[in-house]
Scaffold this active site. Sequence first.
Site, PDB file in Angstrom:
ATOM      1  N   HIS A 217      37.107  46.563  33.541  1.00 32.38           N
ATOM      2  CA  HIS A 217      38.327  46.404  34.323  1.00 32.38           C
ATOM      3  C   HIS A 217      38.263  45.157  35.192  1.00 32.38           C
ATOM      4  O   HIS A 217      38.947  45.062  36.198  1.00 32.38           O
ATOM      5  CB  HIS A 217      38.571  47.622  35.213  1.00 32.38           C
ATOM      6  N   ARG A 553      35.173  52.672  41.511  1.00 31.58           N
ATOM      7  CA  ARG A 553      34.666  51.553  40.711  1.00 31.58           C
ATOM      8  C   ARG A 553      33.810  50.590  41.513  1.00 31.58           C
ATOM      9  O   ARG A 553      33.015  49.841  40.945  1.00 31.58           O
ATOM     10  CB  ARG A 553      35.852  50.779  40.098  1.00 31.58           C
TER      11      ARG A 553
END
Length: 594
Positions: A217, A553
């Site tokens: 990502h 994350r």
Amino acid sequence: MAYIFNSARSFAEESTAGFVDLYSDILRAVPGGVARATRTPAGQVAVVIGGGSGHYPAFGGLVGAGLAHGAALGNVFASPSALQIYTVAKSVENGGGVLLSYGNYAGDVLNFTQAQDRLRAEGIPCETVRVTDDISSADASERERRRGVAGDLAVFRIAAAAAEAGASLAEVVALAQRANERVRTLGVAFGGATLPGAEEPLFTIPAGRMAVGMGIHGEPGIGEDDLVPAAALAALLWDRVRTEAPVGAGSRAVVLINGLGSVKHEELFVLYREIRLLAERDAITIVEPEVGELVTSFEMAGVSLSVFWVDAELEALWATPAHAPAYRKGHALVVGERVTEVEALAAVTRTGEESAVSHTLASVTQPGEASAESRALAPLAGRLIAVIADTVDEHVEELGRLDAVAGDGDHGIGMQRGSRAAADSVDAALADGAGLASLLSAAGDAWADRAGGTSGALWGTILTSVGRELGDTEVPDAARLARAVTAASDAVMRVGGAQPGDKTMVDALVALAESFAAEVASGASLEDAAVTASAHSTTVARATADLLPRMGRARPHAEKALGTPDPGAISLALIATAIARAATAQTTAIKENS
């Protein structure tokens, strides 16, 4: 960078529309994503996968015979909403139950879990297998916290092949879990991806260097190393992955060489040759390898190695035919009648959802049952939601920059999509005669569905929790408003699992709720209580710069996040401050006009 797009906000939808049109012989559009063009055979387990856009061929490209039955497709680098996942699952379930499988990211966990709960509440058997193959994202002792990257393909393929073979839901789950336990991945990046409409990449790497252990990502790697020739790169990847071989791994393994967007096939072939030589050195027999783009990150320059150690049963399932837009093996027999547009519409109608996937997941009082007093207050709530959207618009670039330090940089645009969708839902809710609870629930559901991801799910939870506490019949007093903010804080901690100190929005939200409740209890006016609480929330949000992230994350890149406040905490504090100012301004205007 992205060269071909109309609008960053509509990129994912327009890309999916073109994709479905191109592969209409294999799949069809369903609310929330895509599904096989043919009906799931009666009694067969339906495998539903999903995740954010920007990773093609994951996830829509892996829908078809021998692979997934459906895929929920979120916005760019954001998980699909719970409602998207639910509607995709309903579109393909046909009596055999549902397996949900996805990469282990916080937003995906939140939204897939909510969808699973709803399916189970309707009597549909549903189980989940999270993919956790990325060895760089957590220590081996915490494998359950690892991210899912290119190993997704191994788990999805085994689950779908088992379902095609007639396995029960329990058997499909057991095989998918075994596949996940036997696949390991490590990647490197040479340059970061740039989101559509963005001017700068999510991260940069100095010339002659490479990031080791990056995510898909746009997360930077956990470390850097010198750029090395292909043989040395292969040794770095192979040796680190080999040290993680599962107990009893055996001597046969599938090798997956995955390009992340800009590294082309010719380069991947060079790397594969070096990996094959290392496998021979270590007496590992490579079984039906795959080299190409399997899970990408827009145009990120990077590559990953996945090793999937197989036993006889897993190897046999891996070798079965498949026919999906982006993955084809052997000659897969497409079975079942094609679903017509009329049947598809009827199936969606039976779920109680519109094609826009806009109805609420929560059970709330219907607008028609709202009292006149609550309906009179609903426009005020609608104006405050517009204030939220305007505040996010004003700070969207700042929030993106904060998120890019140790995350994927999409917090600003995700908040913008969600808050604007919430604001856009207000007029329809008011036209339906919504009271406070109904309007806030509609706004929360619109936010969660349009934004997806962690922030979408959590802000949807905030709005619906506040609405549920306020209700649709009474005029809330200060004490009830304080309870509503506390209820939202408790719900976010329960759903998301974070606690104060984890460096998340929870830090700012708990501070806001506790301060607001204390001020109200002390007799302060609503306006003064809101101003004081928002100021305290802002102080706490800024202080998260001194914390190391323990959730989400950013956790694998904790050191990078040190010195930067959490973007979710900052956005919440900004919104709380804007609401306090708007409430104060409105009260002042009323006093001046009276």
